[in-house]
Design an enzyme around this catalytic site. Structure first.
Site, PDB file in Angstrom:
ATOM      1  CE  LYS A 113       0.876  -9.217 -11.372  1.00  0.00           C
ATOM      2  NZ  LYS A 113       0.376  -8.795 -10.046  1.00  0.00           N
TER       3      LYS A 113
ATOM      4  CB  ILE B  79      -2.632   1.573 -14.139  1.00  0.00           C
ATOM      5  CG1 ILE B  79      -3.660   0.464 -14.438  1.00  0.00           C
ATOM      6  CG2 ILE B  79      -3.229   2.729 -13.340  1.00  0.00           C
ATOM      7  CD1 ILE B  79      -4.895   0.867 -15.181  1.00  0.00           C
TER       8      ILE B  79
ATOM      9  CB  ALA C  92      -0.937  -0.003   1.216  1.00  0.00           C
ATOM     10  CB  SER C  93       4.359   1.989   0.654  1.00  0.00           C
ATOM     11  OG  SER C  93       5.053   1.126  -0.214  1.00  0.00           O
TER      12      SER C  93
ATOM     13  CG  ASN D  98      -1.589  -3.442  -4.885  1.00  0.00           C
ATOM     14  OD1 ASN D  98      -1.889  -3.168  -6.048  1.00  0.00           O
ATOM     15  ND2 ASN D  98      -0.591  -2.835  -4.239  1.00  0.00           N
TER      16      ASN D  98
ATOM     17  CB  SER E 249      -1.317  -8.223 -15.004  1.00  0.00           C
ATOM     18  OG  SER E 249      -0.898  -7.536 -16.172  1.00  0.00           O
TER      19      SER E 249
ATOM     20  CG  ASP F 125       8.793  -9.401   2.600  1.00  0.00           C
ATOM     21  OD1 ASP F 125       8.177  -9.815   1.598  1.00  0.00           O
ATOM     22  OD2 ASP F 125      10.035  -9.368   2.664  1.00  0.00           O
TER      23      ASP F 125
ATOM     24  CE1 TYR G 220       3.713  -7.689 -13.053  1.00  0.00           C
ATOM     25  CE2 TYR G 220       2.588  -7.885 -15.170  1.00  0.00           C
ATOM     26  CZ  TYR G 220       2.657  -7.347 -13.892  1.00  0.00           C
ATOM     27  OH  TYR G 220       1.678  -6.508 -13.447  1.00  0.00           O
TER      28      TYR G 220
END
Ligand code: NAD
Length: 257
Positions: free
Chosen positions: A165, A194, A19-20, A95, A148, A68, A161
């Site tokens: 996903k 995005i 969330a950072s 996320n 994704s 983590d 990746y």
């Protein structure tokens, strides 16, 4: 029968990983703006300070907890902390993720392993932890996995990746099937491009600008473009949806892969 117009998540307990920054930051903020009690997770809690201040200034409720996602003990501890702070999370947004660009034959072992460890194993540890705790608490819930478009389509240079996903989409369906009878819904969001930290540098290059021209809507998504789908999946409005993997991509899935 569920109320298909009930988007109310007031008072619900939500947990967001990674969330950072980027989408995770936005998801945590939007859930808090809509009345959820949010546990925002990141490896470094100090990076959540500005988010906490922003949400507090808007009158929202958000707590920061270290997690983590690649570390099972850290995941379990974060859920313990969430439970003692606000209760068992019933909206869980998986996320956290990383993207390493590399063609298969050039792929470094560590890049392959790290991508699967974060994007797939991390989602599994969190989703399983969330499911077990929901079951124990007798509450229903909504687990939202951030997959994704590349979990369905593929391009050169994204093997690790895209593989991670695609596995998240399949994990979403498997969990949805097993947890449906417990009123725990599991769905995946499959964003196209995005604009965030994960890809900002790429879209500043000629190749990146050319990529934008291939998107039918001729633009990148903004983090705010995901607000509506997030709220749909988090709320009773999607009460009959589980095992879905929904594209949100400006039409990009129509022309890639
Ligand atoms: P981002 O880099 O801003 O966010 C990813 C977050 O995950 C960061 O805050 C990072 O610190 C965190 N993270 C990474 N490893 C972690 C770990 N081991 N434990 C906890 N947190 C960890 O990028 P973003 O675009 O906001 O990405 C968010 C999610 O959306 C990712 O899963 C990404 O794959 C997915 N996604 C993004 C796009 C896009 O175009 N931005 C498209 C499709 C999917």
């Amino acid at each position: 029968m569920s109320d298909s117009f009930d988007f109310n998540i007031d008072g619900k307990i939500a947990l967001v990983t990674g969330a950072s920054s980027g989408l995770g930051w936005r998801f945590a903020q939007v859930l808090a703006q809509n009345g959820a009690r949010v546990v925002a997770c990141a490896r470094r809690v100090d990076r959540l300070q500005d988010l906490m201040e922003e949400v507090a200034a808007e009158g929202g409720n958000l707590q920061a907890v270290a997690m983590d996602v690649t570390d099972r003990a850290s995941v379990s501890l974060a859920f313990d902390q969430a439970e003692s702070l606000v209760g068992t999370p019933e909206i869980i947004v998986n996320n956290a993720g990383i993207a390493v660009a590399s063609r298969v034959l050039d792929m470094k072992d560590d890049d392959w392993l790290a991508t699967l460890d974060t994007n797939l194993n991390g989602v599994f540890w969190c989703a399983r932890e969330a499911g077990r705790r929901l079951l124990a608490s007798g509450k229903g819930g909504s687990i939202i996995n951030i997959a994704s478009l590349l979990g369905k389509r593929v391009l050169p240079g994204v093997a690790a990746y895209a593989t991670s996903k695609a596995a998240v989409i399949q994990l979403t369906k498997a969990m949805a099937l097993e947890l449906a009878k417990h009123n725990i819904r599991v769905n995946a969001i499959c964003p196209g491009y995005i604009l965030t930290e994960i890809n900002g540098d790429y879209f500043d290059t000629d190749e990146g600008r050319a990529m934008i021209r291939t998107i039918p809507q001729r633009r990148l998504g903004d983090v705010s473009d995901l607000d509506g789908l997030l709220l749909l999946l988090a709320s009773p409005a999607s009460g009959f949806m589980t095992g879905s993997a929904i594209n949100i991509d400006g039409g990009h899935g129509l022309v890639t892969g």
